[in-house]
Design a protein around this motif. Structure first.
Motif, mmCIF file in Angstrom:
data_model
loop_
_atom_site.group_PDB
_atom_site.id
_atom_site.type_symbol
_atom_site.label_atom_id
_atom_site.label_comp_id
_atom_site.label_asym_id
_atom_site.label_seq_id
_atom_site.Cartn_x
_atom_site.Cartn_y
_atom_site.Cartn_z
ATOM 1 N N MET A 88 -6.058 6.258 3.571
ATOM 2 C CA MET A 88 -4.863 5.621 3.070
ATOM 3 C C MET A 88 -4.446 6.297 1.765
ATOM 4 O O MET A 88 -5.275 6.686 0.970
ATOM 5 N N GLN A 89 -3.160 6.406 1.542
ATOM 6 C CA GLN A 89 -2.655 7.057 0.344
ATOM 7 C C GLN A 89 -2.816 6.133 -0.862
ATOM 8 O O GLN A 89 -2.641 4.918 -0.751
ATOM 9 N N PRO A 90 -3.135 6.695 -2.032
ATOM 10 C CA PRO A 90 -3.335 5.844 -3.204
ATOM 11 C C PRO A 90 -2.086 5.096 -3.627
ATOM 12 O O PRO A 90 -2.168 4.013 -4.156
ATOM 13 N N SER A 91 -0.898 5.653 -3.365
ATOM 14 C CA SER A 91 0.323 4.961 -3.773
ATOM 15 C C SER A 91 0.552 3.701 -2.936
ATOM 16 O O SER A 91 1.173 2.754 -3.397
ATOM 17 N N ARG A 92 0.084 3.673 -1.709
ATOM 18 C CA ARG A 92 0.228 2.476 -0.886
ATOM 19 C C ARG A 92 -0.613 1.327 -1.416
ATOM 20 O O ARG A 92 -0.240 0.177 -1.310
ATOM 21 N N ILE A 93 -1.774 1.652 -1.964
ATOM 22 C CA ILE A 93 -2.653 0.614 -2.473
ATOM 23 C C ILE A 93 -2.065 -0.002 -3.742
ATOM 24 O O ILE A 93 -2.091 -1.207 -3.926
ATOM 25 N N LEU A 94 -1.501 0.832 -4.619
ATOM 26 C CA LEU A 94 -0.987 0.343 -5.892
ATOM 27 C C LEU A 94 0.284 -0.479 -5.738
ATOM 28 O O LEU A 94 0.481 -1.455 -6.447
ATOM 29 N N LEU A 95 1.140 -0.083 -4.834
ATOM 30 C CA LEU A 95 2.400 -0.786 -4.661
ATOM 31 C C LEU A 95 2.279 -1.817 -3.545
ATOM 32 O O LEU A 95 1.775 -1.524 -2.479
ATOM 33 N N GLY A 96 2.756 -3.014 -3.765
ATOM 34 C CA GLY A 96 2.705 -4.055 -2.760
ATOM 35 C C GLY A 96 3.963 -4.080 -1.909
ATOM 36 O O GLY A 96 4.279 -5.083 -1.293
ATOM 37 N N ARG A 97 4.680 -3.005 -1.869
ATOM 38 C CA ARG A 97 5.957 -2.921 -1.184
ATOM 39 C C ARG A 97 5.904 -1.711 -0.261
ATOM 40 O O ARG A 97 5.161 -0.767 -0.495
ATOM 41 N N ILE B 224 6.538 1.802 1.516
ATOM 42 C CA ILE B 224 6.766 3.089 0.858
ATOM 43 C C ILE B 224 8.213 3.550 0.974
ATOM 44 O O ILE B 224 8.770 4.074 0.017
ATOM 45 N N TRP B 225 8.844 3.319 2.097
ATOM 46 C CA TRP B 225 10.200 3.819 2.253
ATOM 47 C C TRP B 225 11.172 3.096 1.333
ATOM 48 O O TRP B 225 12.225 3.634 0.996
ATOM 49 N N LYS B 226 10.839 1.898 0.860
ATOM 50 C CA LYS B 226 11.701 1.189 -0.089
ATOM 51 C C LYS B 226 11.461 1.665 -1.515
ATOM 52 O O LYS B 226 12.383 1.718 -2.309
ATOM 53 N N GLY B 227 10.213 1.974 -1.862
ATOM 54 C CA GLY B 227 9.888 2.384 -3.225
ATOM 55 C C GLY B 227 9.772 1.172 -4.135
ATOM 56 O O GLY B 227 10.006 0.042 -3.730
ATOM 57 N N PRO B 228 9.407 1.369 -5.392
ATOM 58 C CA PRO B 228 9.261 0.249 -6.314
ATOM 59 C C PRO B 228 10.609 -0.340 -6.699
ATOM 60 O O PRO B 228 11.614 0.377 -6.773
#
Length: 87
Positions: free
Chosen positions: A1-10, A12-16
């Motif tokens: 799993m990518q680290p950015s997926r773990i950090l963001l609860g949203r 990926i295609w939407k972004g923060p």
């Protein structure tokens, strides 16, 4: 799993989620009512005045606050204290 997926609860295609903010003027904080806005790495070192429903509370952003929400650092409730009864 990518680290950015773990950090963001949203997803990926939407972004923060963040609100475009105005520039900081004269070392005053940036006033915002967007408590649900995500703190980005470009916000480190800036001062925000976050609305808590009654007033604006100062929040200075550090590196440990990245990927969290602005509302997590401006509390909306006061602590409850029991009053002493006189006998």
């Amino acid at each position: 799993m990518q680290p950015s997926r773990i950090l963001l609860g949203r997803s990926i295609w939407k972004g923060p989620f963040f609100v475009p903010l105005p520039e900081q003027v004269n070392n005053e904080g940036i006033k915002t009512m967007a408590r649900s806005s995500t703190i980005l790495p470009s916000h480190v070192g800036k001062k925000f005045l976050v609305h808590n429903g009654k007033s604006y509370l100062p929040v200075f952003v550090t590196e440990l606050m990245v990927n969290k929400k602005l509302g997590e650092f401006s509390h909306t409730r006061k602590p409850f204290h029991f009053k002493k009864r006189d006998k």
